[in-house]
Design a protein around this motif. Structure first.
Motif, PDB file in Angstrom:
ATOM      1  N   HIS A   1      -5.077   4.695 -12.693  1.00  0.00           N
ATOM      2  CA  HIS A   1      -4.354   5.239 -11.505  1.00  0.00           C
ATOM      3  C   HIS A   1      -3.366   3.935 -11.021  1.00  0.00           C
ATOM      4  O   HIS A   1      -2.824   4.004 -10.132  1.00  0.00           O
ATOM      5  CB  HIS A   1      -5.392   5.443 -10.492  1.00  0.00           C
ATOM      6  N   GLU A   2      -3.362   2.900 -11.707  1.00  0.00           N
ATOM      7  CA  GLU A   2      -2.601   1.845 -11.340  1.00  0.00           C
ATOM      8  C   GLU A   2      -1.074   2.222 -12.242  1.00  0.00           C
ATOM      9  O   GLU A   2      -0.286   1.403 -12.013  1.00  0.00           O
ATOM     10  CB  GLU A   2      -3.048   0.608 -12.115  1.00  0.00           C
ATOM     11  N   ILE A   3      -0.963   3.107 -12.854  1.00  0.00           N
ATOM     12  CA  ILE A   3       0.031   3.757 -13.537  1.00  0.00           C
ATOM     13  C   ILE A   3       0.732   4.705 -12.758  1.00  0.00           C
ATOM     14  O   ILE A   3       0.078   5.777 -12.722  1.00  0.00           O
ATOM     15  CB  ILE A   3      -0.160   4.166 -15.077  1.00  0.00           C
TER      16      ILE A   3
ATOM     17  N   VAL B   1       8.437  -0.328  -4.504  1.00  0.00           N
ATOM     18  CA  VAL B   1       7.976  -1.335  -4.086  1.00  0.00           C
ATOM     19  C   VAL B   1       8.770  -2.209  -3.109  1.00  0.00           C
ATOM     20  O   VAL B   1       8.282  -2.483  -2.053  1.00  0.00           O
ATOM     21  CB  VAL B   1       7.759  -2.580  -5.366  1.00  0.00           C
ATOM     22  N   ALA B   2      10.206  -1.938  -3.069  1.00  0.00           N
ATOM     23  CA  ALA B   2      10.894  -2.569  -1.916  1.00  0.00           C
ATOM     24  C   ALA B   2      10.837  -1.661  -0.756  1.00  0.00           C
ATOM     25  O   ALA B   2      10.581  -2.425   0.302  1.00  0.00           O
ATOM     26  CB  ALA B   2      12.489  -2.374  -2.703  1.00  0.00           C
ATOM     27  N   ASN B   3      10.685  -0.601  -0.662  1.00  0.00           N
ATOM     28  CA  ASN B   3      10.249   0.346   0.227  1.00  0.00           C
ATOM     29  C   ASN B   3       8.965  -0.098   0.809  1.00  0.00           C
ATOM     30  O   ASN B   3       9.013  -0.159   2.151  1.00  0.00           O
ATOM     31  CB  ASN B   3      10.108   1.865  -0.065  1.00  0.00           C
ATOM     32  N   GLY B   4       8.050  -0.195   0.109  1.00  0.00           N
ATOM     33  CA  GLY B   4       6.566  -0.577   0.605  1.00  0.00           C
ATOM     34  C   GLY B   4       6.590  -1.864   1.577  1.00  0.00           C
ATOM     35  O   GLY B   4       5.919  -1.957   2.263  1.00  0.00           O
ATOM     36  N   PHE B   5       7.216  -2.807   0.810  1.00  0.00           N
ATOM     37  CA  PHE B   5       7.140  -4.178   1.481  1.00  0.00           C
ATOM     38  C   PHE B   5       8.007  -4.405   2.677  1.00  0.00           C
ATOM     39  O   PHE B   5       7.854  -5.252   3.547  1.00  0.00           O
ATOM     40  CB  PHE B   5       7.749  -5.348   0.382  1.00  0.00           C
TER      41      PHE B   5
ATOM     42  N   LEU C   1      -1.079  -1.629  -4.742  1.00  0.00           N
ATOM     43  CA  LEU C   1      -0.592  -0.235  -4.454  1.00  0.00           C
ATOM     44  C   LEU C   1      -1.576   0.511  -3.406  1.00  0.00           C
ATOM     45  O   LEU C   1      -0.535   1.301  -2.653  1.00  0.00           O
ATOM     46  CB  LEU C   1      -0.659   0.415  -5.695  1.00  0.00           C
ATOM     47  N   THR C   2      -2.527   0.048  -2.971  1.00  0.00           N
ATOM     48  CA  THR C   2      -3.180   0.633  -1.894  1.00  0.00           C
ATOM     49  C   THR C   2      -2.556   0.135  -0.497  1.00  0.00           C
ATOM     50  O   THR C   2      -2.578   0.989   0.415  1.00  0.00           O
ATOM     51  CB  THR C   2      -4.841   0.194  -2.018  1.00  0.00           C
ATOM     52  N   LYS C   3      -2.157  -1.112  -0.710  1.00  0.00           N
ATOM     53  CA  LYS C   3      -1.583  -1.598   0.712  1.00  0.00           C
ATOM     54  C   LYS C   3      -0.317  -1.056   0.779  1.00  0.00           C
ATOM     55  O   LYS C   3       0.282  -0.824   1.979  1.00  0.00           O
ATOM     56  CB  LYS C   3      -1.418  -3.074   0.512  1.00  0.00           C
ATOM     57  N   LEU C   4       0.410  -0.740   0.020  1.00  0.00           N
ATOM     58  CA  LEU C   4       1.900  -0.052   0.315  1.00  0.00           C
ATOM     59  C   LEU C   4       1.736   1.400   0.780  1.00  0.00           C
ATOM     60  O   LEU C   4       1.267   2.172   0.238  1.00  0.00           O
ATOM     61  CB  LEU C   4       2.655  -0.013  -1.100  1.00  0.00           C
TER      62      LEU C   4
END
Length: 404
Positions: free
Chosen positions: A85-87, A100-104, A241-244
């Protein structure tokens, strides 16, 4: 035993002609060609079990779901991720980076610094510029030298407790430079920064072990590794990934929806809203199977031979200059003929059946660094031959004679 002539039989497109000439395909850094083994998987999907996944109780849906999740596991094992699930399946590297950019956006604060290398593809520059505009973060650039190598001493100076994110490609698409990502990752972690590595250009040549690298995020596109377009991967450490927050809202990425509140699904589904490119994901796994059947060590050895041979032959041409002369590089050669625009060379080569890329290769800051409008880029794959290199060299000579 590596036999390029046998391998070439797997690629139907290599038998076609362009402008009456046998195709010499040297634009592999943009998109690699697709072997019959992967094409057959695509056809099989649409002929035999085309259905939506994760939702249906009927046989076709369950078969498609199984194949799709098996592909995820293949990708996990290929890159040695700790957990499947990291993929995250994406449409490609650009999509992955934007997740990633959106999440940060919710994690980066005003005055926080993000570092990006001077040799990035636009897809690993623009999302971070947009992130900094949204958050008040500061974008700083790791410079490079005339050989196309990053100045690691300058990188050391840029790192500080303000550094929150570091972005770098594993291999430059424009220059072929293999960057020292192990050192980049270790030093970034030393100041508490997270690291995203753009692996789009590395994936056809190098098997990245994401656990050994200790990288936080790693991205690739399937069409660089003999797979289909419109499919890709974002690897991320589970805790990050859990944080984003999710990038998109819709079906599949939810646990429960009411008009008052929505809760999100667990990984990986939190980032996979809507009906995915099911066939693309399955074919992505098949493409990695195909390349692993040849062997990445053999691929790397053969492509290095092509690189050395092509470099030697091209440098014998008067007034030809190669951009990207790093000690550690892969099978990409960017070059110009003094006094000739790269587009004109590329156009003549096309008339001879030779496919190369011309322009700034979505890496305009590199061209600005060298003060040139662009380059001619010949990028080689394991199905190319030295005979094709010879055709390229003669084509460049002919173009030079016509244009000077």
């Amino acid at each position: 035993m590596f036999d390029v002539n046998e391998i070439r039989k797997d690629f139907p497109i290599l038998d076609r002609k362009v402008n009456g000439k046998p195709l010499v395909y040297l634009d592999n850094a943009a998109t690699s060609q697709t072997p019959r083994q992967v094409i057959d998987v695509i056809v099989e999907y649409y002929q035999n079990y085309n259905a939506n996944i994760h939702r249906g109780v009927h046989a076709l849906s369950q078969e498609a779901t199984d194949k799709y999740e098996q592909a995820r596991i293949k990708i996990q094992k290929h890159f040695n991720a700790a957990k499947a699930h990291e993929i995250i399946f994406t449409s490609g590297t650009t999509h992955s980076i934007n997740i990633v950019a959106n999440g940060f956006s919710s994690l980066l604060k005003k005055g926080d610094e993000v570092l990006v290398s001077a040799m990035e593809h636009h897809s690993n520059i623009v999302p971070w510029q947009m992130l900094c505009e949204r958050t008040g973060g500061l974008l700083k650039v790791i410079p490079m030298n005339q050989d196309g190598e990053l100045l690691m001493d300058e990188y050391d100076k840029l790192l500080s407790d303000k550094t929150k994110l570091v972005f770098c490609n594993h291999i430059s698409n424009a220059l072929g430079t293999i960057n020292p990502i192990e050192e980049i990752i270790e030093k970034a972690h030393g100041v508490g920064a997270a690291v995203l590595i753009d692996g789009a250009q590395a994936a056809p040549h190098i098997v990245a072990d994401v656990q050994a690298l200790d990288v936080d995020f790693y991205t690739i596109s399937a069409h660089k590794v003999c797979g289909p377009t419109g499919a890709g991967m974002l690897y991320g450490k589970e805790e990050l990934l859990t944080k984003l927050p999710p990038y998109q809202g819709g079906g599949e990425m939810i646990a429960e929806v009411t008009f008052e509140k929505t809760s999100y699904a667990d990984l990986p589904h939190k980032f996979e809203a809507g009906t995915p490119n099911i066939c693309g994901g399955i074919a992505f796994g098949a493409a990695l199977d195909y390349m692993n059947s040849i062997g990445f060590d053999d691929i790397a050895k053969y492509e290095h031979e092509l690189l050395e041979y092509a470099t030697q032959k091209l440098l014998e041409i008067d007034k030809l200059k190669i951009y990207g002369t790093a000690k550690d590089k892969t099978s990409v050669i960017s070059f110009n003929i003094e006094g000739v625009h790269p587009y004109d060379i590329g156009s003549i080569l096309d008339k001879l059946g030779i496919a190369v890329r011309t322009g700034h290769h979505c890496a305009q800051p590199i061209m600005d660094f060298f003060n040139i409008p662009g380059t001619v880029r010949a990028s080689f794959c394991f199905y190319n031959t030295k005979e094709e290199v010879d055709v390229l060299v003669e084509g460049v000579k002919r173009a030079k004679n016509m244009l000077l």
